[in-house]
Design a protein around this motif. Structure first.
Motif, short mmCIF file in Angstrom:
data_model
loop_
_atom_site.label_atom_id
_atom_site.label_comp_id
_atom_site.label_asym_id
_atom_site.label_seq_id
_atom_site.Cartn_x
_atom_site.Cartn_y
_atom_site.Cartn_z
N LYS A 204 0.83 -1.19 0.00
CA LYS A 204 0.00 0.00 0.00
C LYS A 204 0.87 1.25 0.00
O LYS A 204 1.91 1.28 0.65
N PRO A 205 0.47 2.26 -0.73
CA PRO A 205 1.26 3.51 -0.69
C PRO A 205 1.20 4.14 0.69
O PRO A 205 0.24 3.98 1.44
N MET A 206 2.25 4.89 1.01
CA MET A 206 2.34 5.54 2.31
C MET A 206 1.24 6.59 2.43
O MET A 206 1.05 7.41 1.53
N GLU A 207 0.53 6.56 3.54
CA GLU A 207 -0.51 7.55 3.77
C GLU A 207 0.13 8.89 4.13
O GLU A 207 1.22 8.95 4.69
N ASN A 208 -0.60 9.96 3.83
CA ASN A 208 -0.12 11.28 4.22
C ASN A 208 -0.11 11.41 5.74
O ASN A 208 -0.94 10.82 6.42
N PRO A 209 0.84 12.16 6.29
CA PRO A 209 0.91 12.30 7.75
C PRO A 209 -0.26 13.10 8.30
O PRO A 209 -0.86 13.93 7.61
N VAL A 210 -0.55 12.87 9.57
CA VAL A 210 -1.60 13.62 10.26
C VAL A 210 -1.10 15.05 10.51
O VAL A 210 0.07 15.27 10.84
N THR A 211 -1.97 16.01 10.34
CA THR A 211 -1.61 17.41 10.57
C THR A 211 -1.51 17.69 12.07
O THR A 211 -2.43 17.37 12.83
N GLY A 212 -0.39 18.28 12.49
CA GLY A 212 -0.19 18.63 13.89
C GLY A 212 -0.23 20.13 14.10
O GLY A 212 0.10 20.91 13.19
#
Length: 407
Positions: A204-212
């Motif tokens: 699976k492609p890497m998911e975008n990071p969560v916004t902090g």
């Protein structure tokens, strides 16, 4: 990168020459300091081979024990221990670094020893137990990050004998998968059936990071605001994407009139520094921009440096002073040939924050293009629709005339 760090061993003895305080550990320090040009630099300070422990004391029921070491050109570090009837713990860590050490702090604006004191977070340890922590742990305060690993210590040693029981730090606690007890439902029997190879699945492609969301304060006022998702793209040995988890990430740094620093510590031995400066400070229209990024990745087990990268000539994320910079599209910062940083849903304001909120935003070129393209696309679609209607009208008129002529 970090200099070579040596293991330190201190054996403090009482009047009868019996061990009363024992410690062996490794540590390094990452220090941000101001230069004569009002910029900020990162310095790394490690213990060398020549370390003294003058001033260390045993302690007793009413007096704290003290572990103190001195190293380098006027640097020192100490921690005191207190005990109750059943446990002991460390209370405060005192660290003094000397910016007169030109090899570590070149071009330092402030000269002389600087001392910081921080409360330790060590949990109470049972008396006569040895505290052990092999994994990396860190403490941050006042632009200084103290990093420790391979720690073995015991305060208030009884009868000169080091205890045999260990109390481990949380970082050393193993996380194992749950054991599945065999049942009728999950038992398997030997089979002679020839199984075909399992199909190859595409990762699976890497998911975008969560916004902090991160902020800094100067006194009681917020002086820096940042909201972004961060992803490290490492290509040192093999390609590796690391999403920074905002739930475990803490923010520290400095605010100033012409420079500001945001340091992010993700709790997994990854440190990211963003340095912002104001350009054209003497003109009526002043702008800020991202000037420098420093990244340090440490081995979580032994504290050694996996990767240390910096770029002090980035010149990105520029906006008018007093507003925020925003870019919802993915952006890439090239730190060096081994490291890139991908940012998502970025909004940053390192200066002149008012009422703890972002000011109006100046958008990045990619977002601005998108905003322009949407009305253009709508206009083209409407124009195309009008042309179709016009052509249909002309064709209809011609058919009508032909019909009249036939009659």
């Amino acid at each position: 990168g970090f200099f070579q760090s040596y293991a330190v061993e201190v054996d403090v003895r009482d009047a009868s020459n019996a061990t009363c305080l024992y410690a062996q550990w490794m540590m390094s320090f990452s220090i941000k300091y101001e230069t004569n040009s009002s910029d900020y630099k990162n310095a790394t300070l490690s213990l060398g081979s020549n370390v003294t422990h003058n001033g260390s004391t045993c302690g007793n029921d009413t007096q704290a024990a003290l572990l103190a070491v001195q190293f380098g050109e006027g640097h020192s570090w100490s921690v005191n221990f207190t005990k109750t009837n059943e446990t002991y713990r460390s209370d405060f860590i005192t660290f003094t670094y000397n910016t007169n050490d030109a090899a570590v702090f070149p071009d330092a604006k402030t000269k002389g020893p600087i001392t910081i004191v921080v409360k330790d977070t060590m949990r109470p340890v049972q008396l006569n137990n040895v505290f052990v922590c092999h994994n990396t742990e860190s403490v941050e305060a006042e632009n200084v990050t103290q990093i420790f690993w391979n720690v073995t210590l015991q305060a208030f040693v009884r009868n000169g004998t080091i205890g045999k029981k260990e109390s481990r730090c949380d970082a050393d606690t193993p996380t194992s998968a749950p054991t599945v007890v065999p049942t009728a439902a999950n038992k398997t029997s030997p089979s002679t059936t020839t199984l075909s190879p399992a199909p190859t699945t595409t990762p699976k492609p890497m998911e975008n990071p969560v916004t902090g969301n991160y902020s800094l304060k100067s006194g009681n006022k917020t002086c820096l605001l940042a909201s972004l998702g961060l992803q490290l793209n490492v290509s040192q040995d093999k390609p590796l994407l690391i999403n920074i988890n905002p739930k475990t990430t803490s923010a520290s740094g400095t605010c100033g009139n012409t420079s500001a620093t945001l340091r992010l510590n993700d709790g997994n031995s990854r440190f990211i520094d963003f340095i912002f400066v104001v350009r054209n400070a003497s003109t009526s229209v002043r702008k800020f921009y991202l000037k420098e990024v420093n990244v340090t990745l440490l081995d979580h087990v032994n504290g050694s440096v996996i990767l240390s990268a910096d770029n002090n000539n980035i010149s990105k994320w520029d906006a008018t002073l007093g507003v925020s910079y925003m870019c919802q599209k993915e952006q890439t910062l090239q730190i060096n040939e081994k490291l890139k940083i991908n940012t998502f849903n970025l909004r940053i304001q390192p200066f002149l924050v008012k009422e703890n909120n972002f000011s109006i935003a100046e958008e990045c070129f990619a977002d601005s293009d998108l905003n322009f393209l949407i009305p253009i696309a709508v206009g083209m679609a409407l124009g195309f629709l009008i042309i179709l209607v016009f052509i249909s009208y002309i064709i209809g008129r011609r058919k009508s005339r032909t019909g009249y002529q036939s009659v």
